[in-house]
Design an enzyme around this catalytic site. Structure first.
Site, PDB file in Angstrom:
ATOM      1  N   SER A 163      12.919 -31.714  26.336  1.00 32.48           N
ATOM      2  CA  SER A 163      13.543 -31.311  25.168  1.00 32.48           C
ATOM      3  C   SER A 163      14.838 -30.523  25.473  1.00 32.48           C
ATOM      4  CB  SER A 163      12.640 -30.048  24.595  1.00 32.48           C
ATOM      5  OG  SER A 163      13.224 -29.532  23.452  1.00 32.48           O
ATOM      6  N   TYR A 176       7.822 -22.311  23.859  1.00 27.23           N
ATOM      7  CA  TYR A 176       7.967 -23.861  23.860  1.00 27.23           C
ATOM      8  C   TYR A 176       9.203 -24.146  24.753  1.00 27.23           C
ATOM      9  CZ  TYR A 176       8.880 -28.616  22.113  1.00 27.23           C
ATOM     10  OH  TYR A 176       8.888 -29.845  21.857  1.00 27.23           O
TER      11      TYR A 176
HETATM   12  P1  NAD Z   1       3.507 -35.053  17.521  1.00 28.15           P
HETATM   13  O1  NAD Z   1       2.724 -33.703  16.905  1.00 28.15           O
HETATM   14  O2  NAD Z   1       3.558 -36.298  16.378  1.00 28.15           O
HETATM   15  O3  NAD Z   1       2.546 -35.560  18.622  1.00 28.15           O
HETATM   16  C1  NAD Z   1       1.856 -34.816  19.659  1.00 28.15           C
HETATM   17  C2  NAD Z   1       0.527 -35.456  20.086  1.00 28.15           C
HETATM   18  O4  NAD Z   1      -0.142 -34.528  20.947  1.00 28.15           O
HETATM   19  C3  NAD Z   1      -0.619 -35.452  18.599  1.00 28.15           C
HETATM   20  O5  NAD Z   1      -1.189 -36.440  18.602  1.00 28.15           O
HETATM   21  C4  NAD Z   1      -1.461 -34.558  19.157  1.00 28.15           C
HETATM   22  O6  NAD Z   1      -2.820 -34.708  18.641  1.00 28.15           O
HETATM   23  C5  NAD Z   1      -1.525 -34.761  20.767  1.00 28.15           C
HETATM   24  N1  NAD Z   1      -2.040 -33.377  21.301  1.00 28.15           N
HETATM   25  C6  NAD Z   1      -1.810 -32.038  21.123  1.00 28.15           C
HETATM   26  N2  NAD Z   1      -2.561 -31.369  21.869  1.00 28.15           N
HETATM   27  C7  NAD Z   1      -3.330 -32.175  22.746  1.00 28.15           C
HETATM   28  C8  NAD Z   1      -3.948 -31.946  23.923  1.00 28.15           C
HETATM   29  N3  NAD Z   1      -4.366 -30.784  24.194  1.00 28.15           N
HETATM   30  N4  NAD Z   1      -4.585 -32.963  24.545  1.00 28.15           N
HETATM   31  C9  NAD Z   1      -4.127 -34.406  24.121  1.00 28.15           C
HETATM   32  N5  NAD Z   1      -3.188 -34.474  23.093  1.00 28.15           N
HETATM   33  C10 NAD Z   1      -2.847 -33.451  22.606  1.00 28.15           C
HETATM   34  O7  NAD Z   1       4.660 -34.614  18.329  1.00 28.15           O
HETATM   35  P2  NAD Z   1       5.926 -35.368  18.721  1.00 28.15           P
HETATM   36  O8  NAD Z   1       7.268 -34.637  18.104  1.00 28.15           O
HETATM   37  O9  NAD Z   1       5.807 -36.969  18.632  1.00 28.15           O
HETATM   38  O10 NAD Z   1       5.892 -34.820  20.333  1.00 28.15           O
HETATM   39  C11 NAD Z   1       5.688 -35.739  21.384  1.00 28.15           C
HETATM   40  C12 NAD Z   1       6.457 -35.285  22.677  1.00 28.15           C
HETATM   41  O11 NAD Z   1       7.774 -34.829  22.267  1.00 28.15           O
HETATM   42  C13 NAD Z   1       6.145 -33.580  22.777  1.00 28.15           C
HETATM   43  O12 NAD Z   1       5.970 -33.273  24.308  1.00 28.15           O
HETATM   44  C14 NAD Z   1       6.999 -32.697  22.163  1.00 28.15           C
HETATM   45  O13 NAD Z   1       7.158 -31.681  22.678  1.00 28.15           O
HETATM   46  C15 NAD Z   1       8.265 -33.441  22.684  1.00 28.15           C
HETATM   47  N6  NAD Z   1       9.625 -33.467  21.955  1.00 28.15           N
HETATM   48  C16 NAD Z   1       9.663 -33.580  20.403  1.00 28.15           C
HETATM   49  C17 NAD Z   1      10.825 -33.622  19.820  1.00 28.15           C
HETATM   50  C18 NAD Z   1      10.862 -33.762  18.260  1.00 28.15           C
HETATM   51  O14 NAD Z   1      12.098 -33.551  17.790  1.00 28.15           O
HETATM   52  N7  NAD Z   1       9.891 -34.119  17.614  1.00 28.15           N
HETATM   53  C19 NAD Z   1      11.718 -33.105  20.603  1.00 28.15           C
HETATM   54  C20 NAD Z   1      11.906 -32.850  21.933  1.00 28.15           C
HETATM   55  C21 NAD Z   1      10.595 -33.006  22.647  1.00 28.15           C
END
Ligand code: NAD
Length: 280
Positions: A163, A176
């Site tokens: 991130s 985080y």
């Molecule tokens: P999201 O909330 O849409 O998806 C996260 C998924 O992880 C969900 O479906 C959730 O059910 C699942 N999850 C949570 N805890 C879990 C567990 N213990 N075991 C298995 N599955 C689990 O979020 P997203 O934004 O699509 O995130 C995806 C990745 O991208 C994450 O690692 C997040 O930190 C990273 N990220 C997101 C952003 C952003 O701007 N959205 C930016 C940088 C990094």
């Protein structure tokens, strides 16, 4: 989806954690279109099933598995099922992760005034541990389980999700930020560790994308941008959030055994310039 840059994943098994979510669900659909068999692992089986259903309806191969990336037994059980259903995993995408309000301070800066708010001193240890574990251990444990099958096999790789806050921490979310910095560091560690057994390990570092885990921080209940959204957009030289489709090119490049055969240990930002901008 923009499919101008494509790779051939026919016969490859791609296991994705957090695959019921916005970013990894998009990645799952995209890689299925490139011919991969997709194992979608998520705590939320219904969300994983929904994406798997979409892929199958389009003629692709996918199956959702209920998995908690924080419980090794749960990952091992999924691993066994995937072996039976699809065979050995060629590509692991560690996408499960996110922040939680319990590990988020109300204030950006400590002040001299006494305030009755959730500041750094009031952060709950269990919330901090939960977020740190979800993002760090939630990548560490699936890698232990799935990477063993990759050793010595051609074209295997791991993609982690870091991130922006790994480069410079964001206010309010210390756990985080620290955990994602840990992911960038661990990506490099794994890349070195696995370099002689043919497994490449890289990470993408998305900038700001509106998804389930950050929607409440970015928009109020009426759907209006919060002050944090305005700050983010002002700090993103391209002046907008990213679209999930814009993550696909970097993802496909880094997992491609042909195009990225000498790339390992990198963390690639997909951020509209956020990380390059000092704000001045
Ligand atoms: P999201 O909330 O849409 O998806 C996260 C998924 O992880 C969900 O479906 C959730 O059910 C699942 N999850 C949570 N805890 C879990 C567990 N213990 N075991 C298995 N599955 C689990 O979020 P997203 O934004 O699509 O995130 C995806 C990745 O991208 C994450 O690692 C997040 O930190 C990273 N990220 C997101 C952003 C952003 O701007 N959205 C930016 C940088 C990094």
């Amino acid at each position: 989806m923009n499919r101008k840059f494509d790779i051939d994943l026919s016969g490859k098994v791609v296991t994705i954690t957090g695959a019921g979510g916005v970013i990894c669900g998009g990645i799952a659909e995209e890689l299925a279109c490139s011919g991969a068999k997709i194992a979608l692992l998520d705590l939320n089986l219904e969300a994983g099933d929904k994406i798997a259903g979409k892929i199958v309806a389009l003629g692709g191969t996918a199956k959702a598995y209920k998995c908690n990336v924080l419980e090794k037994e749960s990952i091992i059980a999924c691993h066994e099922e995937i072996l039976k259903d699809f065979g050995k995993t060629d590509i692991l995408i560690n996408g499960a992760g996110g922040n939680n309000p319990k590990a988020t301070t109300d204030n950006e800066f400590c002040s001299y005034e006494d305030m009755d708010i959730k500041d750094f001193f009031a952060l709950d240890e269990s919330g901090v541990k939960f977020v740190f574990d979800l993002n760090f251990l939630g990548t560490f444990l699936p890698t232990q389980v799935f990477a063993k099958d990759m050793i010595g096999r051609k074209g295997c790789s791991i993609l982690n999700i870091s991130s922006m806050n790994a480069f410079t921490p964001l206010t309010k979310i210390p756990a985080y930020s620290a955990a994602k910095a840990g992911i960038s560091n661990f990506t490099m560690w794994l890349a070195v560790h696995f370099a002689k057994v043919g497994i490449r390990v890289n990470a993408i570092a998305p900038g700001f994308f509106v998804t389930n885990q950050n929607r409440e921080l970015l928009f109020d209940k009426s759907g209006n941008p919060t002050p944090r959204t305005n700050k983010i957009l002002n700090a993103t030289p391209m002046g907008r959030f990213g679209e999930v489709s814009e993550i696909m090119g970097a993802t496909k490049l880094l997992i491609s055994e042909d195009e990225a055969s000498f790339i390992t240990g990198v963390v690639l930002a997909i951020d509209g310039g956020f990380n390059a901008y000092s704000g001045v």
